[in-house]
Scaffold this active site. Structure first.
Site: not given
Ligand code: SAM
Length: 228
Positions: A62
């Site tokens: 993000s």
């Molecule tokens: N917090 C992260 C960082 O600091 O890099 C960025 C997160 S990114 C915007 C969103 C993440 O949510 C992705 O890596 C995606 O694979 C994950 N995601 C989506 N659905 C999910 C779920 N049900 N459980 C765990 N992770 C999930």
């Protein structure tokens, strides 16, 4: 001082000027966690741009202003037990671990990622900043929460779901705060803040946001069309 140190300071000044960073603990975390160690090598020169960057599998780390906004909204305290859904690169988890571990308090972050390659990427990044003991990365569906160690003082979701997953509301401690984006990507997603007090939930919309989809049992289907 390295070029990255200078860029990091500039980014923090920018986030303060725009009002995203307004507390000392959040400011210190941003100054002490090197974002360049959490982005893929091809993106390192852009590590201090205030924008999301690609990680892998079509996912992103993000934008820093979004990390800052969520950290401030969660009112993180030393010793907090925090659940993050969507570990990605591990950068946001590292910022939070830094904040909840201040004043010699042993706060902890449990962070769930559904893509194994990213869970491994985050673990190796957290090792680089010696925060691997303070962040437990779990590979799985975060919409189910993490009942093994619930309840949590704070919960943040870094992907946008169709609704607030019931398990997350159940696993939030009384007095706790949950921060989650809701809605379809490129439609109007809203960042929500939920508080639980004496079992009662209050909800507030904070702003419009754009996140990748939350995929799982209490999220979207894996083949969700988020482009329209
Ligand atoms: N917090 C992260 C960082 O600091 O890099 C960025 C997160 S990114 C915007 C969103 C993440 O949510 C992705 O890596 C995606 O694979 C994950 N995601 C989506 N659905 C999910 C779920 N049900 N459980 C765990 N992770 C999930």
């Amino acid at each position: 001082m390295s070029n990255y140190d200078e860029l990091r300071k500039k980014l923090v000044s920018h986030l303060e000027r725009l009002g995203y960073v307004h507390s000392q603990p959040v400011k210190k975390a941003f100054l002490n966690i090197p974002r360049e160690l959490f982005v893929p090598p091809a993106q390192q020169s852009r590590a201090y741009d205030d924008r999301p960057l690609p990680t892998s599998n079509g996912q992103t780390i993000s934008a820093p202003h979004m990390n800052a906004m969520m950290c401030e909204l969660l009112k993180l305290e030393p010793g907090d037990k925090v659940l993050e859904i969507g570990t990605g690169s591990g950068y946001h988890a590292a910022l939070i671990a830094y904040i909840v571990s201040r004043n010699n308090k042993s706060g902890h972050v449990y962070s769930i990622e559904r893509i194994k390659e990213l869970a491994d990427f985050a673990r190796s990044n957290l090792k680089k900043v010696q925060l691997e003991e303070m962040v437990t990365v779990i590979w799985g569906d975060g919409t189910l929460g993490y009942p093994d160690v619930a309840p949590f003082d704070k919960i943040l979701v870094t992907a946008a779901g169709p609704r607030i997953p019931d398990p997350l509301i159940e696993q939030l401690i009384d007095g706790g705060i949950l921060c989650i984006p809701i809605g379809r990507q490129r439609w109007s997603q809203k960042l929500l803040i939920l508080t639980k007090s004496e079992g009662k939930i209050s909800e507030k919309v904070v702003s419009s946001v754009v996140f990748v989809p939350l995929i799982g049992k209490h999220g979207f289907e894996p083949n969700v069309d988020t482009e329209d």
